[in-house]
Design a protein around this motif. Structure first.
Motif, PDB file in Angstrom:
ATOM      1  N   PRO A  33       0.833  -1.196   0.000  1.00  0.00           N
ATOM      2  CA  PRO A  33       0.000   0.000   0.000  1.00  0.00           C
ATOM      3  C   PRO A  33       0.871   1.251   0.000  1.00  0.00           C
ATOM      4  O   PRO A  33       1.967   1.269   0.532  1.00  0.00           O
ATOM      5  N   ALA A  34       0.319   2.304  -0.647  1.00  0.00           N
ATOM      6  CA  ALA A  34       1.062   3.561  -0.702  1.00  0.00           C
ATOM      7  C   ALA A  34       1.276   4.113   0.697  1.00  0.00           C
ATOM      8  O   ALA A  34       0.419   3.963   1.559  1.00  0.00           O
ATOM      9  N   ARG A  35       2.397   4.723   0.887  1.00  0.00           N
ATOM     10  CA  ARG A  35       2.730   5.258   2.201  1.00  0.00           C
ATOM     11  C   ARG A  35       1.811   6.427   2.540  1.00  0.00           C
ATOM     12  O   ARG A  35       1.599   7.325   1.737  1.00  0.00           O
ATOM     13  N   ALA A  36       1.282   6.432   3.759  1.00  0.00           N
ATOM     14  CA  ALA A  36       0.391   7.511   4.184  1.00  0.00           C
ATOM     15  C   ALA A  36       1.185   8.806   4.323  1.00  0.00           C
ATOM     16  O   ALA A  36       2.366   8.798   4.650  1.00  0.00           O
ATOM     17  N   ASP A  37       0.503   9.934   4.043  1.00  0.00           N
ATOM     18  CA  ASP A  37       1.161  11.219   4.177  1.00  0.00           C
ATOM     19  C   ASP A  37       1.456  11.506   5.644  1.00  0.00           C
ATOM     20  O   ASP A  37       0.587  11.373   6.491  1.00  0.00           O
ATOM     21  N   ASP A  38       2.672  11.910   5.941  1.00  0.00           N
ATOM     22  CA  ASP A  38       3.019  12.371   7.270  1.00  0.00           C
ATOM     23  C   ASP A  38       3.932  13.580   7.099  1.00  0.00           C
ATOM     24  O   ASP A  38       4.131  14.076   5.985  1.00  0.00           O
ATOM     25  N   VAL A  39       4.449  14.074   8.208  1.00  0.00           N
ATOM     26  CA  VAL A  39       5.256  15.286   8.148  1.00  0.00           C
ATOM     27  C   VAL A  39       6.455  15.130   7.212  1.00  0.00           C
ATOM     28  O   VAL A  39       6.777  16.021   6.434  1.00  0.00           O
ATOM     29  N   SER A  40       7.104  13.976   7.275  1.00  0.00           N
ATOM     30  CA  SER A  40       8.283  13.766   6.441  1.00  0.00           C
ATOM     31  C   SER A  40       7.932  13.796   4.959  1.00  0.00           C
ATOM     32  O   SER A  40       8.638  14.403   4.146  1.00  0.00           O
ATOM     33  N   VAL A  41       6.835  13.123   4.600  1.00  0.00           N
ATOM     34  CA  VAL A  41       6.417  13.082   3.194  1.00  0.00           C
ATOM     35  C   VAL A  41       6.072  14.479   2.699  1.00  0.00           C
ATOM     36  O   VAL A  41       6.477  14.908   1.615  1.00  0.00           O
ATOM     37  N   PRO A  96       0.517  22.056  14.666  1.00  0.00           N
ATOM     38  CA  PRO A  96       1.806  21.376  14.805  1.00  0.00           C
ATOM     39  C   PRO A  96       2.363  20.874  13.472  1.00  0.00           C
ATOM     40  O   PRO A  96       3.572  20.863  13.264  1.00  0.00           O
ATOM     41  N   MET A  97       1.442  20.435  12.575  1.00  0.00           N
ATOM     42  CA  MET A  97       1.918  19.922  11.293  1.00  0.00           C
ATOM     43  C   MET A  97       2.643  21.014  10.502  1.00  0.00           C
ATOM     44  O   MET A  97       3.751  20.818   9.984  1.00  0.00           O
ATOM     45  N   LEU A  98       2.038  22.203  10.394  1.00  0.00           N
ATOM     46  CA  LEU A  98       2.666  23.283   9.646  1.00  0.00           C
ATOM     47  C   LEU A  98       3.995  23.692  10.270  1.00  0.00           C
ATOM     48  O   LEU A  98       4.979  23.933   9.564  1.00  0.00           O
ATOM     49  N   PHE A 408      -1.640  29.323  18.534  1.00  0.00           N
ATOM     50  CA  PHE A 408      -0.619  28.513  17.875  1.00  0.00           C
ATOM     51  C   PHE A 408       0.558  29.398  17.554  1.00  0.00           C
ATOM     52  O   PHE A 408       0.522  30.198  16.624  1.00  0.00           O
ATOM     53  N   THR A 409       1.643  29.267  18.334  1.00  0.00           N
ATOM     54  CA  THR A 409       2.849  30.026  18.045  1.00  0.00           C
ATOM     55  C   THR A 409       4.027  29.080  18.038  1.00  0.00           C
ATOM     56  O   THR A 409       3.967  27.974  18.554  1.00  0.00           O
ATOM     57  N   ASP A 430       4.707  12.073  15.935  1.00  0.00           N
ATOM     58  CA  ASP A 430       3.916  11.289  14.989  1.00  0.00           C
ATOM     59  C   ASP A 430       2.651  12.032  14.669  1.00  0.00           C
ATOM     60  O   ASP A 430       1.754  12.148  15.490  1.00  0.00           O
ATOM     61  N   PHE A 431       2.550  12.548  13.446  1.00  0.00           N
ATOM     62  CA  PHE A 431       1.398  13.350  13.080  1.00  0.00           C
ATOM     63  C   PHE A 431       0.400  12.559  12.253  1.00  0.00           C
ATOM     64  O   PHE A 431      -0.520  13.135  11.685  1.00  0.00           O
ATOM     65  N   GLY A 432       0.585  11.268  12.138  1.00  0.00           N
ATOM     66  CA  GLY A 432      -0.406  10.460  11.422  1.00  0.00           C
ATOM     67  C   GLY A 432      -0.480  10.848   9.965  1.00  0.00           C
ATOM     68  O   GLY A 432       0.422  11.407   9.388  1.00  0.00           O
ATOM     69  N   GLY A 433      -1.613  10.570   9.341  1.00  0.00           N
ATOM     70  CA  GLY A 433      -1.787  10.890   7.941  1.00  0.00           C
ATOM     71  C   GLY A 433      -2.590  12.154   7.748  1.00  0.00           C
ATOM     72  O   GLY A 433      -3.429  12.496   8.561  1.00  0.00           O
TER      73      GLY A 433
END
Length: 434
Positions: A33-41, A96-98, A408-409, A430-433
């Protein structure tokens, strides 16, 4: 002429078909399966492109990605990177993701996230503050549900604002240099005056605090002395002797700490000793009277001089919210009957006021009494809406309103936009997908 019979030809063709099917299954049926989007991707994609559409979002929207990339590439001053995420991503996830993506990419001044349906947008920026971000988002076709239109409009508006900020900064820099030269002496003098006044106010508040604490120490000493106990009496109950000696030691410790106290924070040690001494004095009194030793509970909230509380009651300060507070028997009954409890009034200015509304100097005072009974969790709940509560919790009792993203700062600046609150959140890295 072939001598192969019809049945053999059918079997041979069937075997070939099965082999082809097996090959197709091997190539596609068991593909990972395709890799789920996370922060690294996401970060990896944004190092080479200013737009990234996550896999889940791609299934929920369709727009001219090249047109959006061109719009983003044209904006040099704002230097924007955009991420399109699925519709159910929450604000707690986006912030947090941004921040994490921006840190990993290492370039770009403004990062924006938008849902696949185009209804929610949030951004962080080094060039724009949260107010400006919110204004830019508000002008970027809100309610259109068009990802392409919103991102294009956002890019144009952000670029204009960034250019305006750059011009203002340049002009302001020249003006500031001239103004600073003219007012340097005045500012220096104002700082001297303000510093002197601040020191005078702090000295006054410390004197008032110390006077109030000395009242607590003196009262405990008088209550212990009233026991009139002869510790050398061989018939004295050993437990009563032990509690009495503990009360005396704590009283001596509080008295010595008060004399040495030079700043409000020093009073936490004093009131911690007072709480310990008052409990053991109360226990001694109970043992001498042949009564049950009281439970070790937090001091009475209304007046710590009253000693250990006996129950919790619901109470609210004038105009404040209701909370559960520990109370002694007398104050508990007063509150339950709708009467005013006996609140500890401390010196303040030319008069007296409740200790929990006597300014930030009394925060350590309260901390010493209550820290061992739940720490900040207990204290923040007890003092919510009071002056002490505002000092301890940075505005306890407040909160984020809908659409308020100023909380958010981080290294990337403030996050703006009306992203909805949601129950989802991320822990650790770990930010999940998305």
């Amino acid at each position: 002429m072939s001598t192969e019979t019809r049945p053999r030809r059918i079997l041979r063709r069937g075997a070939m078909a099965l082999a082809a099917a097996a090959a197709m299954l091997a190539l596609f049926g068991f593909a990972a399966p395709a890799r789920a989007d996370d922060v690294s991707v996401i970060a990896n994609a944004l190092t080479t492109s200013r737009l990234y559409v996550t896999q889940d979002a791609r299934q929920q929207t369709s727009f001219d990605e090249n047109a959006v990339r061109s719009a983003l590439d044209r904006q040099d001053e704002a230097d924007i990177r955009a991420v399109v995420v699925r519709n159910d991503v929450t604000r707690q996830q986006v912030g947090p993701m941004l921040e994490s993506v921006k840190e990993r990419v290492g370039k770009g001044d403004t990062y924006v996230a938008i849902t696949a349906d185009g209804t929610k947008m949030a951004a962080i920026s080094d060039d724009l503050d949260s107010r400006e971000i919110n204004q830019v988002i508000a002008r970027s076709a809100p309610g259109s549900g068009d990802v392409q239109a919103r991102l294009t409009a956002f890019a144009d508006q952000a670029e204009r604002q960034a250019e305006a900020n750059a011009r203002s900064s340049m002009i302001g820099g020249f003006v500031t240099v001239g103004v600073l030269v003219l007012i340097a002496a005045g500012v220096f003098g104002a700082f001297l005056v303000a510093g002197r006044r601040r020191r005078e106010r702090e000295a006054q508040r410390m004197a008032e605090l110390k006077k109030g604490v000395e009242e607590d120490v003196t009262l405990l000493g008088e209550d212990i002395a009233a026991l009139d106990l002869n510790v050398m009496d061989p018939d004295l109950d050993p437990d009563a002797r032990r509690d009495y000696e503990r009360a005396m030691n704590s009283y001596d410790e509080a008295k010595a700490a008060t004399e040495k106290a030079a700043k409000p924070a020093d009073m936490e040690k004093v009131t911690a000793a007072l709480e310990d001494g008052r409990y053991h004095m109360t226990a001694t009194r109970a043992r001498l009277a042949g009564e049950p030793v009281p439970e070790r509970r937090a001091p009475c909230f209304f007046n710590p001089q009253h000693g250990p509380s006996v129950q919790d009651v619901s109470w609210a300060p004038p105009g404040g919210t209701v909370r559960s507070v520990p109370a002694c028997e007398m104050d508990a009954q007063a509150v339950l009957k709708g009467q005013n409890p006996d609140v500890r009034m401390v010196p303040y200015g030319d008069g007296r006021r409740p200790y929990y509304d006597a300014g930030p100097a009394y925060a350590p005072y309260a901390g010493g009494y209550y820290n061992s009974y739940g720490g900040m969790d207990l204290i923040s709940g007890l003092f919510i809406g009071t002056w002490i509560g505002s000092m301890l919790g940075g505005g306890l009792g407040g909160g984020y309103g809908a659409g308020d993203m100023s909380g958010f700062t981080g290294d990337g600046g403030d996050i703006g936009g009306g992203w909805d609150f949601g129950s989802g959140d991320f822990g650790g890295g770990d930010f999940g997908g998305f």
